[in-house]
Scaffold this motif. Structure first.
Motif, mmCIF file in Angstrom:
data_model
loop_
_atom_site.group_PDB
_atom_site.id
_atom_site.type_symbol
_atom_site.label_atom_id
_atom_site.label_comp_id
_atom_site.label_asym_id
_atom_site.label_seq_id
_atom_site.Cartn_x
_atom_site.Cartn_y
_atom_site.Cartn_z
ATOM 1 N N HIS A 1 113.622 60.871 -69.499
ATOM 2 C CA HIS A 1 112.482 60.033 -69.126
ATOM 3 C C HIS A 1 113.041 58.796 -68.442
ATOM 4 O O HIS A 1 113.582 57.878 -69.089
ATOM 5 C CB HIS A 1 111.678 59.661 -70.368
ATOM 6 N N GLU B 1 111.706 56.253 -66.851
ATOM 7 C CA GLU B 1 111.088 54.940 -67.058
ATOM 8 C C GLU B 1 111.602 54.272 -68.332
ATOM 9 O O GLU B 1 111.937 53.086 -68.327
ATOM 10 C CB GLU B 1 109.571 55.095 -67.121
ATOM 11 N N SER B 2 111.672 55.024 -69.413
ATOM 12 C CA SER B 2 112.148 54.457 -70.675
ATOM 13 C C SER B 2 113.650 54.650 -70.873
ATOM 14 O O SER B 2 114.195 54.163 -71.875
ATOM 15 C CB SER B 2 111.398 55.097 -71.846
ATOM 16 N N GLN B 3 114.322 55.361 -69.946
ATOM 17 C CA GLN B 3 115.761 55.603 -70.031
ATOM 18 C C GLN B 3 116.133 56.230 -71.385
ATOM 19 O O GLN B 3 117.055 55.789 -72.067
ATOM 20 C CB GLN B 3 116.544 54.313 -69.820
ATOM 21 N N ARG B 4 115.417 57.288 -71.756
ATOM 22 C CA ARG B 4 115.696 57.958 -73.009
ATOM 23 C C ARG B 4 115.668 59.467 -72.808
ATOM 24 O O ARG B 4 115.110 59.972 -71.833
ATOM 25 C CB ARG B 4 114.689 57.553 -74.088
ATOM 26 N N TYR C 1 122.195 57.150 -74.820
ATOM 27 C CA TYR C 1 120.755 57.206 -74.544
ATOM 28 C C TYR C 1 119.988 57.370 -75.857
ATOM 29 O O TYR C 1 120.383 58.164 -76.716
ATOM 30 C CB TYR C 1 120.426 58.382 -73.626
ATOM 31 N N GLU D 1 114.283 62.980 -74.174
ATOM 32 C CA GLU D 1 113.172 63.506 -74.950
ATOM 33 C C GLU D 1 113.401 64.993 -75.204
ATOM 34 O O GLU D 1 113.807 65.733 -74.299
ATOM 35 C CB GLU D 1 111.854 63.293 -74.217
ATOM 36 N N HIS E 1 114.271 60.838 -78.470
ATOM 37 C CA HIS E 1 112.878 60.838 -78.901
ATOM 38 C C HIS E 1 112.403 62.284 -79.006
ATOM 39 O O HIS E 1 112.538 63.069 -78.060
ATOM 40 C CB HIS E 1 112.004 60.078 -77.907
ATOM 41 N N GLU F 1 100.742 63.914 -78.668
ATOM 42 C CA GLU F 1 101.252 62.624 -79.119
ATOM 43 C C GLU F 1 100.268 61.993 -80.102
ATOM 44 O O GLU F 1 99.059 62.194 -80.022
ATOM 45 C CB GLU F 1 101.473 61.687 -77.919
ATOM 46 N N GLU G 1 103.882 57.108 -83.522
ATOM 47 C CA GLU G 1 105.005 57.894 -83.018
ATOM 48 C C GLU G 1 106.292 57.612 -83.782
ATOM 49 O O GLU G 1 107.067 58.521 -84.059
ATOM 50 C CB GLU G 1 105.221 57.601 -81.530
ATOM 51 N N ASP G 2 106.550 56.348 -84.129
ATOM 52 C CA ASP G 2 107.823 56.002 -84.762
ATOM 53 C C ASP G 2 107.973 56.698 -86.113
ATOM 54 O O ASP G 2 109.052 57.222 -86.433
ATOM 55 C CB ASP G 2 107.927 54.490 -84.943
#
Length: 595
Positions: A495, A497-500, A445, A502, A448, A454, A458-459
Motif C-alpha cells: 500500500h 500511500e501508507s507505506q505498509r 515495513y 498488507e 497489516h 473492514e 481495525e487495530d
C-alpha cells in the motif's frame, strides 16, 4: 515501584550521550552515501563486484559493529555522581533496547542484500541484465538503510524523555499488612460492580443465544479455496514484482547463505556441529537430512558450511539425471569428485576416494539415485556402499526428500547406514510464523492483516486476523518453506500511500476434488512424490504403459495445477506443485497410497 513519577535524564546528560553516539553514527551515514555513489557509478559487473566487496567490508565489518558496541555501552557512560544514576541507567537500557533491535534488523537486511548481489556460479542471464538487477538491489538496500538511520537518529534525540520508574517511589507506597489490605480493598472495589453485572448478564446472554439458534440455523461453512482460485507459480512471482525490491528479495525463494537468518534450526545445527566434531576426531560420520521438497535443507547446509572456514574442501554433488546402473554412478562420482580416471568398479572408486584429501561432501537431489523398476536401485546400493566405506575420510551430508527416503530405506535399509538423521520441518505454526515475521521485521515495513470487510476497530482485529492467517498458511504449506513463501507473496500487497505491507486472507484448501480423482491419477501423483520428479519416459517404465497414456495422465495433472513441468538435462520433468505438495502428500498418506 510505580510509574507515577517518571525519572528523566537531565538534558545536559542526554545531549552528552547523543553527541558521543553521533561520533559513530555520522561516519556510518557518510559511508552509506559514498557507497551509494560508488555502486551507482559502476560501469560493469567486475567493477560492481569490486565495489560490493569493498563497501560490504566497510559498512558491515567496520562501522556497524562500532555503532552497536557504542549503543550497548551508552548506559555505562552516565555520570556516577548523578542522583538515582542506577535507575537512570536501567531506564536508558530499556529505551535503547528497541533501537538496538531496529539497527540490528537493518544490518541483517543490508547484509542479506549484499550476499544476494554476489555473482552466481550458474548464472546464464545477459551481463547487462545481471548488472541492473544487482545494482537495483544494492541501491534499494542502501536507501532503506539510510531511512532507518534517520529514524533511529530522531529517536535517539529524545533520550531521557521516556518515563521510567523512580527509585524513591517505593517509599510513598504502603508497606506491610496495611499496604496489602489497602491494595486488596481497592481491587475488590474495582471488581465488585463488574462481577455483579456479569452474574446478571451471563444467564440472559445464554438464553438469548439459545433462542437465536432455534430461530436461525447455523450459518453455512466458510467457502473453501478451490484449486482454480489459485494462479500459476510464475503468475505469483510476477505479481510479487509490485512489492518493494528489498522486500521482494527478503521473501525470495533462494536458499539462505548462512545461519544468521536461519530460524528454528538451532537443534539441527547443533547435531551437524556434533557430526563435524565426530569426523574431526577421526570417527565415521555421515548425516542424512530428511524433509519435504522445499523444506529448507539447502539453507541449513549452507548455514553449516559457511561457518567451517577454508579448510577442509567442500564438494557439492548434484546428479543431473536419473542414475540406475552402477556404471552411471561410477562416472558421476568420478567426475564430481575430480578423479582423473573413472574406476572400473566400486572397490576402485573407494580406493580412489580414500587417496583424495579429507573433504566434506554435500549431496543434494538424492532422489535421482533410484527408479522403482526392476534393477532400478543398483546405483543407490553402490552409492551407500561407497558412503559407508569412506565415512571416516569424507564427511557425507546427504539431503533426502521424505517419501524418497522412506522408499530407499525399505529397499536398501539406508536408515542404518548414517550416524545421524535430521528431520527437517516445522513442528506447528509457531516456528513458521517466527521465520516469516523475522523477514517482515527486517524489511522495515509495517504489516497489516486485511479481512473480507473492514471494521471500525481495525487495530484490535490485527491479532486474531494474524493468528487465523498463520493457521491457514500452515494448513496449506505444512513444513514446506517454499510453499509458505509462495503463499505469502500471493497474499502480500504494498500500500503505497501508507507505506505498509498488507496481507489478504488465505482461506482453506479444499481436498475433496483430489480425493475424487481417478485411481490411476492418484497413483501417478504418489509416484511423482516418491521419486521427487518424473519424466514421461520414467513414468512409462514404472507403469508399463504406452507413451500416449503416460502423456495424457501427466498433462491432465498439469492442467489441474497439481503438477508443474520444468526443463532438466534429462528432458522435461514433472513434479508436484509446491502450492499443493502438503495437501497431496497428506491426502495420499491418509488413503494409504503413499508411505
Amino acid at each position: 515501584m510505580t510509574d507515577t513519577e517518571p525519572i528523566r535524564l537531565p538534558p545536559a546528560v542526554g545531549q552528552q550521550l547523543l553527541a558521543q553516539l553521533d561520533t559513530v553514527l555520522q561516519p556510518l551515514q557518510q559511508a552509506l552515501a559514498a557507497s551509494y555513489a560508488a555502486l551507482a557509478a559502476a560501469p560493469d559487473l567486475a567493477t560492481l563486484e569490486q565495489q560490493r566487496s569493498a563497501q560490504r567490508h566497510l559498512l558491515l565489518r567496520r562501522l556497524w559493529p562500532e555503532l552497536l558496541q557504542q549503543l550497548e555501552a551508552l548506559p555505562q557512560q552516565l555520570p556516577a555522581e548523578e542522583p538515582a544514576a542506577g535507575a537512570m541507567r536501567q531506564a536508558l537500557r530499556d529505551q535503547l533496547e528497541p533501537l538496538h533491535q531496529q539497527l540490528d534488523d537493518s544490518r541483517l537486511a543490508l547484509r542479506l542484500c549484499f550476499q544476494l548481489a554476489a555473482p552466481a556460479a550458474d548464472e546464464d542471464q545477459p551481463a547487462e541484465t545481471a548488472l541492473e538487477q544487482r545494482r537495483d538491489l544494492l541501491l534499494s538496500a542502501l536507501d532503506s538503510t539510510k531511512e532507518r538511520l534517520l529514524k533511529t537518529r530522531a529517536a535517539l534525540a529524545t533520550l531521557g524523555q521516556q518515563p521510567a520508574a523512580p527509585a524513591a517511589a517505593e517509599a510513598t507506597a504502603p508497606t506491610g499488612d496495611q499496604g496489602e489490605l489497602a491494595r486488596a480493598t481497592a481491587l475488590w472495589q474495582q471488581l465488585q460492580p463488574r462481577l455483579y453485572q456479569w452474574l446478571i448478564a451471563w444467564p440472559q446472554a445464554q438464553l438469548s443465544r439459545w433462542q437465536q439458534q432455534r430461530r436461525h440455523p447455523a450459518p453455512p461453512p466458510e467457502k473453501l479455496l478451490q484449486r482454480s482460485d489459485l494462479p500459476a507459480l510464475d503468475e505469483i512471482l510476477r505479481q510479487g514484482d509490485s512489492l518493494p525490491p528489498l522486500y521482494r528479495h527478503l521473501f525470495d525463494l533462494q536458499a539462505l547463505p548462512d545461519r544468521e537468518l536461519l530460524i528454528g534450526r538451532q537443534a539441527e545445527l547443533a547435531q551437524l556441529d556434533e557430526a563435524w566434531q565426530r569426523w574431526q576426531d577421526g570417527r565415521a560420520a555421515s548425516v542424512a537430512l530428511i524433509g519435504p521438497q522445499g523444506g529448507g535443507s539447502s539453507s541449513l547446509l549452507n548455514s553449516f558450511i559457511s561457518a567451517l572456514g577454508p579448510e577442509p574442501a567442500v564438494l557439492h554433488l548434484r546428479p543431473t539425471r536419473r542414475l540406475q546402473q552402477e556404471t552411471d554412478l561410477l562416472h558421476w562420482l568420478a567426475t564430481a569428485c575430480g578423479l582423473k580416471n573413472c574406476p572400473a568398479d566400486g572397490t576402485g572408486l573407494i580406493e580412489a576416494l580414500l587417496q583424495q584429501p579429507r573433504s566434506v561432501v554435500v549431496v543434494e537431489d538424492s532422489h535421482l539415485l533410484a527408479l522403482r523398476v526392476i534393477d532400478g536401485y543398483r546405483a543407490a546400493r553402490l552409492f551407500f556402499t561407497v558412503l559407508q566405506a569412506t565415512s571416516r575420510h569424507l564427511l557425507w551430508l546427504v539431503a533426502f526428500r521424505r517419501p524418497c527416503w522412506q522408499r530407499l530405506d525399505a529397499a536398501c535399509g539406508v536408515g542404518q547406514l548414517f550416524s545421524q538423521q535430521l528431520t527437517i520441518g516445522f513442528e506447528g505454526v509457531a516456528p513458521l510464523r517466527e521465520l516469516l515475521l523475522l523477514r517482515q521485521r527486517i524489511s522495515g515495513y509495517p504489516l497489516h492483516f486485511l479481512a473480507e470487510t473492514e471494521t471500525a476497530d481495525e487495530d484490535n482485529q490485527q491479532k486474531p486476523r494474524g493468528d487465523r492467517f498463520f493457521r491457514e498458511l500452515y494448513a496449506a504449506a505444512g513444513s514446506n518453506l517454499t510453499a509458505a513463501l509462495y503463499y505469502w507473496r500471493l497474499s502480500a500487497r504494498f500500500h503505497a500511500e501508507s507505506q505498509r505491507i498488507e496481507l489478504l486472507p488465505l482461506g482453506r484448501l479444499d481436498s475433496s476434488s483430489l480425493r475424487n480423482l481417478a485411481l490411476p491419477l492418484r497413483l501417478c501423483l504418489a509416484e511423482v512424490l516418491g521419486h521427487g520428479d518424473l519424466t514421461s519416459d520414467e513414468h512409462q517404465r514404472i507403469f508399463l504403459c504406452p507413451p500416449e497414456q503416460s502423456h495424457r495422465q501427466l498433462q491432465h495433472l498439469c492442467s489441474l495445477g497439481l503438477l508443474h513441468r520444468q526443463d532438466s538435462p534429462a528432458g522435461p520433468c514433472h513434479r508436484v506443485s509446491p502450492l499443493y505438495q502438503h495437501l497431496v502428500s497428506s491426502t495420499l498418506e491418509a488413503m494409504n497410497l503413499l508411505y
